[in-house]
Design a protein around this motif. Structure first.
Motif, PDB file in Angstrom:
ATOM      1  N   LEU A   7      92.966  85.839  40.231  1.00  0.00           N
ATOM      2  CA  LEU A   7      92.489  85.234  41.176  1.00  0.00           C
ATOM      3  C   LEU A   7      92.696  85.677  42.376  1.00  0.00           C
ATOM      4  O   LEU A   7      91.591  85.280  43.661  1.00  0.00           O
ATOM      5  N   ALA A   8      93.781  85.410  42.736  1.00  0.00           N
ATOM      6  CA  ALA A   8      94.228  85.434  44.449  1.00  0.00           C
ATOM      7  C   ALA A   8      92.837  86.962  45.164  1.00  0.00           C
ATOM      8  O   ALA A   8      92.474  87.585  46.030  1.00  0.00           O
ATOM      9  N   ASP A   9      92.834  88.105  44.290  1.00  0.00           N
ATOM     10  CA  ASP A   9      92.329  89.445  44.462  1.00  0.00           C
ATOM     11  C   ASP A   9      91.083  89.324  44.882  1.00  0.00           C
ATOM     12  O   ASP A   9      90.592  89.690  45.307  1.00  0.00           O
ATOM     13  N   VAL A  10      90.590  88.280  43.646  1.00  0.00           N
ATOM     14  CA  VAL A  10      89.018  88.150  43.995  1.00  0.00           C
ATOM     15  C   VAL A  10      89.116  86.920  45.206  1.00  0.00           C
ATOM     16  O   VAL A  10      87.340  87.304  46.520  1.00  0.00           O
ATOM     17  N   LEU A  11      89.493  86.140  46.101  1.00  0.00           N
ATOM     18  CA  LEU A  11      90.025  84.981  47.106  1.00  0.00           C
ATOM     19  C   LEU A  11      89.733  86.181  48.238  1.00  0.00           C
ATOM     20  O   LEU A  11      89.203  85.214  49.430  1.00  0.00           O
ATOM     21  N   VAL A  12      90.375  87.040  47.898  1.00  0.00           N
ATOM     22  CA  VAL A  12      90.802  87.698  49.047  1.00  0.00           C
ATOM     23  C   VAL A  12      90.463  88.950  49.427  1.00  0.00           C
ATOM     24  O   VAL A  12      89.568  89.096  50.330  1.00  0.00           O
ATOM     25  N   GLY A  13      89.259  88.870  48.421  1.00  0.00           N
ATOM     26  CA  GLY A  13      87.932  90.222  48.390  1.00  0.00           C
ATOM     27  C   GLY A  13      88.222  91.682  48.383  1.00  0.00           C
ATOM     28  O   GLY A  13      88.043  92.739  48.370  1.00  0.00           O
ATOM     29  N   ASN A  14      90.094  92.003  47.413  1.00  0.00           N
ATOM     30  CA  ASN A  14      89.841  93.266  46.905  1.00  0.00           C
ATOM     31  C   ASN A  14      88.638  93.286  45.906  1.00  0.00           C
ATOM     32  O   ASN A  14      88.825  94.216  45.773  1.00  0.00           O
ATOM     33  N   ILE A  15      88.510  92.659  45.475  1.00  0.00           N
ATOM     34  CA  ILE A  15      87.622  92.961  44.009  1.00  0.00           C
ATOM     35  C   ILE A  15      85.977  91.174  44.372  1.00  0.00           C
ATOM     36  O   ILE A  15      86.856  91.083  44.818  1.00  0.00           O
ATOM     37  N   SER A  16      84.958  92.250  43.623  1.00  0.00           N
ATOM     38  CA  SER A  16      84.078  90.534  43.331  1.00  0.00           C
ATOM     39  C   SER A  16      83.767  90.293  42.437  1.00  0.00           C
ATOM     40  O   SER A  16      84.066  91.190  41.540  1.00  0.00           O
ATOM     41  N   PRO A  17      83.982  88.621  42.542  1.00  0.00           N
ATOM     42  CA  PRO A  17      83.694  88.232  41.739  1.00  0.00           C
ATOM     43  C   PRO A  17      82.404  88.695  40.861  1.00  0.00           C
ATOM     44  O   PRO A  17      81.947  89.069  41.002  1.00  0.00           O
ATOM     45  N   SER A  18      83.500  88.701  39.028  1.00  0.00           N
ATOM     46  CA  SER A  18      82.425  88.640  38.399  1.00  0.00           C
ATOM     47  C   SER A  18      81.721  88.528  37.041  1.00  0.00           C
ATOM     48  O   SER A  18      81.284  88.822  36.382  1.00  0.00           O
ATOM     49  N   GLY A  19      82.841  87.370  36.448  1.00  0.00           N
ATOM     50  CA  GLY A  19      82.412  86.747  35.163  1.00  0.00           C
ATOM     51  C   GLY A  19      81.077  86.167  35.451  1.00  0.00           C
ATOM     52  O   GLY A  19      80.510  85.921  36.592  1.00  0.00           O
ATOM     53  N   ARG A  20      81.241  85.743  34.205  1.00  0.00           N
ATOM     54  CA  ARG A  20      79.183  84.888  33.903  1.00  0.00           C
ATOM     55  C   ARG A  20      79.992  83.910  33.066  1.00  0.00           C
ATOM     56  O   ARG A  20      81.202  84.091  32.042  1.00  0.00           O
ATOM     57  N   LEU A  21      78.999  82.484  33.457  1.00  0.00           N
ATOM     58  CA  LEU A  21      79.307  81.707  31.917  1.00  0.00           C
ATOM     59  C   LEU A  21      78.700  82.083  31.003  1.00  0.00           C
ATOM     60  O   LEU A  21      78.150  82.291  30.266  1.00  0.00           O
ATOM     61  N   PRO A  22      79.947  81.771  29.732  1.00  0.00           N
ATOM     62  CA  PRO A  22      80.192  81.924  28.720  1.00  0.00           C
ATOM     63  C   PRO A  22      79.379  80.596  27.809  1.00  0.00           C
ATOM     64  O   PRO A  22      79.074  80.678  26.626  1.00  0.00           O
ATOM     65  N   PHE A  23      79.683  79.784  28.517  1.00  0.00           N
ATOM     66  CA  PHE A  23      78.555  78.214  28.049  1.00  0.00           C
ATOM     67  C   PHE A  23      78.160  77.568  29.615  1.00  0.00           C
ATOM     68  O   PHE A  23      77.880  77.729  30.915  1.00  0.00           O
TER      69      PHE A  23
END
Length: 760
Positions: free
Chosen positions: A540-556
């Motif tokens: 979560l922290a890596d996504v929030l600070v921009g170390n990685i770009s979020p890439s999950g997609r809703l499964p529902f």
């Protein structure tokens, strides 16, 4: 001439038979049958029946005299359960049975990655082997029919195609590494309320097209070795003695050659169960012990049936090499390689629903960040009833943020709200009105104090990170949620926070849908980070600070309100009052301290034991799209820190026969400034069908990683046979040869490209 004609007919029948057999899955387990013949010939009836029931709580017997090891089960499906006493539910208190907590089912599904599902299975298998176990009780793959389902977090998706791809990946990952899967819960265990008594009434087409495909895929594509029968009934028959499910569909239609075990306490008969295809009664021997021996001697069950049930167990036993007790549990269960897999899954699962430009966090000016919410420090490896993980460690969101941000910002924390806690004893004792009132007053005082503290903190901050959502006490096995509102007064709290400091980034650590009507407009960014395992806080922290770009997609699908979802809209759920849970009763009966006592309640006026699936195939996005009902966020939705462009959709042909494959290609370009993954999705809409269909259905997808400015040609294939429907009259799969519109896009609600083809 008559003989010649008869010969031709026989030859044609043989050809047709061979064609049918060629299409049927042939399990690798069948290679052991010749060896098994010799083993069974040496066994006594007592030895055979002894294999058909529990020996201990998580063990069923082998035959020591013949060198056949016991079968040892590891509870799962998102981490290996701690070591238990042989005949109870009390832990042994070991140190080296601390396992890796893998992200739960909905988090895995949010990755939309069969490759990560395979890695996940690999990690689960490695830790299972370290503990000396043979079969993991997972994957859990029932369709998420209701947003309130107590096990929604554990299951994968509302869509059978997505669930199938992930279930196969998990299955192969486990079994390629020397452990058998036990796919669960077969079948239609789509609610937790009254799961031990409810009778699911479902049409066969919906059952075959929506609820069974993930199970079928684990057999035909994954060669699954084990299945677990569900607690509920399907069309009048308990799943553990359901001849249609276990014999006709699972074994005859799909070619399953392995073993079926009951869910714990889910066996209801002797003759019916063993004839219908149940191999092992867990966790006792009420029905498949002495009662079965007596039934054989009385001529009610033939020894051939017993031999077949034993054969199916032995196939798995011979395929899985047992680990001697002297070699098991010699090192810590959780290992760095598995912890890395947990991080990879978690980092690819986080779904960014909204971003007004506030993310990734800008830390150059060393801002003051207020982290508000009990879920910032809440562990999710355990907390409710049922399977949990005694983790070696679990990085919480607050820990992850402190680790990744360091001295680049000042982080101040306030709990904000009082989290829901789980009490097993409270399940069996009704509180007096006085006790309820006293508890309510205590909660009110606590809430006022926590709110005051939170508002003082946010007033000092440049930015608020609100960490809310559910926890494992809210979403728990054995009971469904009453609603999908954020618990513990979170909506009221965020309203008050917004009045003091409107710079809010909200993170929901939930495994299932929540009502977002309050939090969504008050948040400048909104994410779902799930029950995301041992490394969830770091991801979560890596996504929030921009170390990685979020890439999950809703499964529902996230509905605007709960009442819009199909089972609720049609009045099919809830069905009435709630009975005592079968598993909770089982645990209470074996409580060595006698602290809890199951109490039988009077049967409620409304029958809680009949679940009508009158929505048929219109589950999840199929319902919302077909009925033109607005949603909060659609199935498959998720943002990144970049943008993508879709173009140049092509197919290799414009007309396809029923045995052909539709080859789809299109160009995908990263038009932004960040490296990121896109999950491109292909849906099918029938233009002029001969039978009823949902508005559209997912039929293929691909996770594609692109650098800024980079383009790729994405190529996907859809076999026409995968577009068949179940003909209830003919009791067979049929083609619906019609025009199709291929819909390519970023979610069920965001179609970018369209192309029409024809089936002929």
């Amino acid at each position: 001439m008559k003989i010649a004609g008869l010969t031709i007919v026989i030859a044609m029948l043989l050809i047709l038979t061979n064609q049918v057999n060629a299409q049927k899955h042939v399990s690798s387990l069948l290679q052991y049958d010749k060896q098994i013949d010799g083993i069974i010939s040496q066994m006594t009836l007592d030895e055979k029946v002894n294999m058909l029931h529990a020996k201990f709580m998580f063990v069923s017997a082998g035959v020591e005299r013949l060198g056949i090891a016991d079968m040892r089960y590891a509870d799962g499906p998102f981490g290996v359960r701690e070591e238990m006493q042989p005949k109870g539910w009390m832990p042994l208190g070991w140190e080296n049975d601390k396992a890796t907590f893998f992200p739960t089912g909905s988090a895995l599904a949010a990755t939309w990655s069969p490759e990560l599902a395979y890695s996940y299975g690999t990690g689960m298998a490695r830790e299972t082997r370290l503990r000396g176990k043979d079969m993991i009780l997972g994957p859990a793959i029932n369709i998420q029919r209701i947003p309130t389902g107590g096990r929604t977090y554990e299951y994968l998706s509302e869509d059978p195609f997505l669930s199938s791809k992930l279930a196969v990946g998990y299955t192969k990952g486990v079994q390629d590494n020397g452990v058998a899967v036990c796919v669960k819960h077969f079948a239609l265990n789509n609610q937790e309320n009254n799961r031990g008594t409810v009778n699911v009434i479902v049409g066969e087409r919906a059952m075959r097209e929506i609820y069974l495909p993930p199970f079928r895929a684990t057999v035909e594509e994954g060669d699954a070795y084990g299945f677990m029968s569900a607690y509920n009934k399907v069309n009048g028959w308990w799943c553990a003695e359901n001849d249609i499910l276990l014999n006709k569909i699972l074994r005859q239609d799909w070619g399953f050659a392995g073993m079926v075990i009951s869910d714990w306490g889910g066996t209801h008969s002797t003759v019916g169960s063993v004839k219908a295809g149940l191999n092992v009664e867990m966790p006792d021997q009420k029905f498949l012990g002495q009662a079965l021996i007596d039934s054989v001697k009385a001529g009610k069950v033939s020894e051939e049936v017993i031999n077949q049930r034993v054969r199916e167990i032995l196939r798995v036993r011979l395929a899985i090499k047992p680990i001697p007790e002297t070699e098991a549990n010699k090192e810590m269960t959780s290992q760095p390689a598995q912890q890395k897999i947990a991080y990879q899954v978690a980092s690819k699962s986080i779904v960014l629903l909204k971003n007004d430009g506030i993310l990734p966090l800008q830390l150059k000016s060393k801002p003051v960040i207020a982290v508000i919410g009990a879920n910032a420090t809440q562990i999710m490896g355990s907390g409710g009833m049922g399977a949990g993980v005694k983790t070696l460690y679990e990085i919480t969101p607050l820990e992850g943020l402190k680790s990744r941000i360091g001295d680049k910002a000042e982080i101040i924390f306030a709990q904000g709200y009082d989290p829901v806690t789980f009490s097993f004893a409270d399940m069996f004792r009704k509180k007096t009105p006085e006790e309820v009132e006293k508890k309510a007053q205590e909660k009110k005082i606590i809430a006022e104090k926590l709110t005051k503290e939170a508002l003082e903190v946010v007033a000092k901050a440049n930015l608020v990170l609100f960490i809310g959502g559910d926890n494992r006490a809210v979403e728990t096995e054995g009971s469904d949620r009453k609603d999908i509102f954020l618990p513990s007064g979170q909506d009221e709290l965020i309203k008050k926070i917004a009045a003091v400091n409107p710079n809010i980034v909200t993170v929901l650590t939930s495994g299932a849908p929540n009502d977002l009507n309050v939090v969504n407009p008050l948040s400048k960014a909104l994410l779902i980070s799930w029950f995301n395992g041992s490394e969830g806080g770091n991801a979560l922290a890596d996504v929030l600070v921009g170390n990685i770009s979020p890439s999950g997609r809703l499964p529902f699908t996230l509905p605007v309100k709960l009442e819009d979802s199909p089972a609720y809209a049609l009045g099919n759920y809830p069905q009435g009052g709630k009975n005592a849970d079968v598993f909770a009763n089982l645990v209470s009966e074996t409580d060595p301290a006698g602290k809890t006592q199951a109490k039988k309640e009077d049967k409620p006026k409304d029958d809680p034991n009949t679940a009508l699936y009158s929505e048929e195939s219109l589950v999840g996005y199929r319902w919302f799209d077909t009925k033109k009902i607005q949603v909060m966020y659609p199935f498959g939705y998720g943002l990144t820190y970049t943008t993508f462009q879709y173009s140049n959709l092509k197919t290799n042909k414009v007309k396809y026969g029923k045995d052909e494959v539709i080859a789809v290609s299109f160009e995908l370009k990263n038009t932004g400034k960040s490296i990121a993954d896109e999950v491109a999705q292909v849906y099918v809409h029938r233009v002029n069908p001969s039978v009823e269909w949902p508005e559209k259905e997912l039929k293929e997808f691909s996770r594609v990683s692109l650098n800024p400015g980079e383009s790729k040609i994405v190529k996907l294939e859809i076999p026409v046979k995968n577009l068949q429907y179940w003909n209830e009259t003919k009791q067979a799969w049929n083609d619906d040869l019609c025009k199709l519109e291929l819909l390519v896009g970023a979610s069920a609600g965001d179609v970018k490209l369209k192309k029409e083809v024809t089936l002929r």
